[in-house]
Design a protein around this motif. Structure first.
Motif, PDB file in Angstrom:
ATOM      1  N   ARG A  73       6.100   4.019  -8.163  1.00  0.00           N
ATOM      2  CA  ARG A  73       4.833   4.726  -8.273  1.00  0.00           C
ATOM      3  C   ARG A  73       4.949   6.016  -9.075  1.00  0.00           C
ATOM      4  NH1 ARG A  73       2.790   6.156  -2.464  1.00  0.00           N
ATOM      5  NH2 ARG A  73       1.006   6.806  -3.738  1.00  0.00           N
ATOM      6  N   PHE A 123      -0.012   0.596  -4.386  1.00  0.00           N
ATOM      7  CA  PHE A 123      -0.758  -0.466  -5.069  1.00  0.00           C
ATOM      8  C   PHE A 123      -1.717  -1.188  -4.127  1.00  0.00           C
ATOM      9  CE2 PHE A 123       3.213   0.238  -7.263  1.00  0.00           C
ATOM     10  CZ  PHE A 123       2.801   0.384  -8.571  1.00  0.00           C
ATOM     11  N   GLU A 170       0.825  -1.207   0.000  1.00  0.00           N
ATOM     12  CA  GLU A 170       0.000   0.000   0.000  1.00  0.00           C
ATOM     13  C   GLU A 170       0.862   1.262   0.000  1.00  0.00           C
ATOM     14  OE1 GLU A 170      -2.495  -0.376   3.377  1.00  0.00           O
ATOM     15  OE2 GLU A 170      -3.819  -1.874   2.455  1.00  0.00           O
ATOM     16  N   LEU A 189       4.280  -7.322  -7.586  1.00  0.00           N
ATOM     17  CA  LEU A 189       4.033  -6.573  -8.818  1.00  0.00           C
ATOM     18  C   LEU A 189       4.267  -7.434 -10.056  1.00  0.00           C
ATOM     19  CD1 LEU A 189       5.494  -3.036  -8.016  1.00  0.00           C
ATOM     20  CD2 LEU A 189       3.111  -3.798  -7.990  1.00  0.00           C
ATOM     21  N   LEU A 191      -4.851  -2.999  -5.748  1.00  0.00           N
ATOM     22  CA  LEU A 191      -4.738  -4.335  -6.336  1.00  0.00           C
ATOM     23  C   LEU A 191      -4.977  -5.427  -5.304  1.00  0.00           C
ATOM     24  CD1 LEU A 191      -1.665  -3.934  -8.724  1.00  0.00           C
ATOM     25  CD2 LEU A 191      -4.104  -3.831  -9.276  1.00  0.00           C
ATOM     26  N   LEU A 211      -4.642   2.706 -10.208  1.00  0.00           N
ATOM     27  CA  LEU A 211      -3.194   2.583 -10.368  1.00  0.00           C
ATOM     28  C   LEU A 211      -2.547   3.959 -10.401  1.00  0.00           C
ATOM     29  CD1 LEU A 211      -3.053  -0.226 -13.081  1.00  0.00           C
ATOM     30  CD2 LEU A 211      -2.537  -0.447 -10.650  1.00  0.00           C
ATOM     31  N   TRP A 266       1.347   4.233 -14.730  1.00  0.00           N
ATOM     32  CA  TRP A 266       0.847   2.872 -14.885  1.00  0.00           C
ATOM     33  C   TRP A 266      -0.421   2.832 -15.725  1.00  0.00           C
ATOM     34  CZ3 TRP A 266       2.346  -1.891 -12.397  1.00  0.00           C
ATOM     35  CH2 TRP A 266       3.580  -1.809 -11.721  1.00  0.00           C
TER      36      TRP A 266
END
Length: 506
Positions: free
Chosen positions: A273, A139, A135, A242, A142, A189, A277
């Motif tokens: 990040r 992400f 986190e 990932l 996800l 994302l 994305w």
């Protein structure tokens, strides 16, 4: 000459050999088939007559009765053995026929490795510490994925009307825009300012050295490290997650190994990040839809369909009018569409096998995307996609601005427009009953609401223009202020307090 029985000294009638030795061998064992005596003729078995035999003098021989009974029992025994062998041979021949028949398998639709089950298994294996680390890297959304399977036939149907050049899903004269922002609203994302690196060599080398590998293994290798709870560092845990996520969910391909195209981001996992994305996932999807729609369909060799099928399924179903069954309007959509929802809602839109579109489509003002002003304008586009605006940035600033700076300005405008947007769900025909003054007022208000983005762009251009026009004056004023702040030490004593001046005099 009289014919006698064996042992009687007389020549006996020659008995026919009923069966071959292979059929009467005692090795055949017991029989599981018992002959029905009614099946055997009473007067003739195997060419041997069982009618009463008369001697030459017209008398019956008692030995003939004994012979008939012995032959009958022998024949019954051999008959059972033959029936057993016959049954076994038929069973063997039937088995061979079944094995020899070509198995005609139903041709499955060819899809890339969109593995919702394995990805969900990896997510379920994460402990609280690993979830927190993922986190922090941006992400966390996800992790919210919950085994939401996409029916293959439904995914194929949605993909066919997609214009891969613009990313628009065109169904029933409705346009659903699959832009970068849509990817963000569905998957949440990161939308950084840096595009995925084209040169992946350094990222791949870093990945191999991090796990002491000589070559790139299947993505399952990294996922199993998390499932088996092997001891890994925080950076290694994020990398494993990932890789599995990309291979199974946003960017699946036809290979079990990760694609080289996105390995460049692993050069520095702490800055992952900062990449865009949403742009990469969108491009990946449209490339595969382009290949899918340009390939001729064949029952023997169907074309493959790759990319994030979850994305296009959610985008379409968000516009399907399900009345009271309509899902929550919460964003991101990955928090809403879970479990069997995609299958269940696609069934509501089913016309026939493999054909959907039964229900009407909603206007965008009635969907969850109405909160985002960029979707409300069919004539306007995102500031980051507006090349005319980017050119004007250079024109108003009177210099060539860095691309990174222009992208940052565009993102700031878009965020401002999103927060300033207003959803108006109104039937325009209802204005006909109003007076001309009120009708004009409503029209003015609507124009004001739908011009937030264009007015924001003009504001930025004016500010940049003012800075450019007053650049030398601002620079000179800044220089003078800097000189005034740098005063000699003797001047400092003039601004000191009386107490300080007395102390210095002493």
């Amino acid at each position: 000459m009289r014919r006698g029985l064996p042992g009687s000294g007389k020549m006996a009638r020659k008995r026919p050999r009923i069966f071959a030795d292979a059929f009467v061998s005692d090795d055949s064992g017991g029989s599981d088939y018992e002959v029905d005596e009614h099946e055997i003729p009473n007067d003739h078995i195997g060419g041997v007559s069982f009618s009463e035999e008369e001697n030459d003098d017209g008398s019956n021989s008692s030995d003939s009765e004994v012979l008939k009974s012995a032959l009958y029992q022998k024949y019954k025994e051999q008959y059972n053995k033959v029936k057993k062998i016959e049954k076994e041979m038929l069973r063997a021949l039937n088995h061979e026929d079944k094995r020899a028949k070509p198995v005609i398998e139903k041709k499955k639709d060819a899809f890339t490795r969109f593995s919702a089950s394995y990805f969900s298994k990896v997510i379920d294996s994460l402990d609280e510490n690993k979830r927190s680390i993922i986190e922090k890297h941006g992400f966390g959304s996800l992790i919210e994925f919950d085994k939401c399977f996409v029916p293959n036939k439904f995914a194929m149907w949605v993909a066919q009307p997609i214009d891969y050049r613009s990313g628009d899903i065109i169904v029933k004269d409705k346009v659903i825009s699959l832009i970068e922002d849509a990817v963000h609203y569905v998957l949440d994302l990161p939308m950084g300012c840096i595009e995925f690196p084209i040169d992946y060599s350094s990222g791949k080398s870093r990945l191999l050295s991090q796990f002491n590998l000589q070559s790139l293994p299947p993505a399952k290798y990294f996922g199993d490290m998390l499932i088996d709870k092997k001891p890994v560092m925080d950076e290694e845990a994020v990398t494993c997650f990932l890789i599995v996520a990309l291979n199974c969910f946003p960017c699946p391909n036809c290979s079990v190994t990760p694609s080289n195209r996105y390995l460049g981001i692993f050069e520095d996992i702490n800055n992952v990040r900062k990449y865009n994305w949403c742009s990469f996932v969108r491009s990946w999807l449209l490339e595969r839809i382009k290949s899918f729609n340009k390939t001729k369909f064949s029952a023997d060799d169907p074309p493959s369909l790759g990319g994030c099928l979850y994305l296009i399924a959610v985008m379409y179903l968000d516009f399907v009018n399900c009345n009271a069954r309509q899902p929550s309007l919460q964003i991101p959509r990955i928090l809403v569409w879970k479990g069997t929802m995609l299958r269940d809602f696609s069934d509501l839109d089913l016309v026939s096998t493999g054909v959907y579109g039964f229900r009407p489509l909603l206007e965008i003002s009635a969907t969850c995307y109405s909160k985002q002003s960029i979707f409300l304008h069919t004539s306007a586009s995102s500031a980051s996609m507006n090349s005319e605006f980017k050119n004007k940035l250079d024109e108003y600033s009177q210099c060539k601005l860095p691309e990174k700076l222009k992208t940052g300005i565009c993102k700031a405008i878009e965020e401002h427009c999103f927060n300033s947007s207003l959803s108006v769900n109104m039937d325009i025909t209802s204005l006909a009953s109003l007076s001309s003054d009120l009708e004009q007022t409503f029209s003015t208000l609507l124009e004001h609401v739908y011009s937030v983005d264009s007015r924001s762009m003009m504001l930025v251009l004016k500010v940049i223009g003012l800075i450019a026009e007053n650049g030398p004056a601002v620079s000179e004023a800044s220089h003078q202020t800097s000189e005034q702040n740098t005063t000699p030490e003797s001047d400092v004593r003039n601004y000191s307090t009386p107490h300080m001046r007395g102390a210095q005099t002493v």
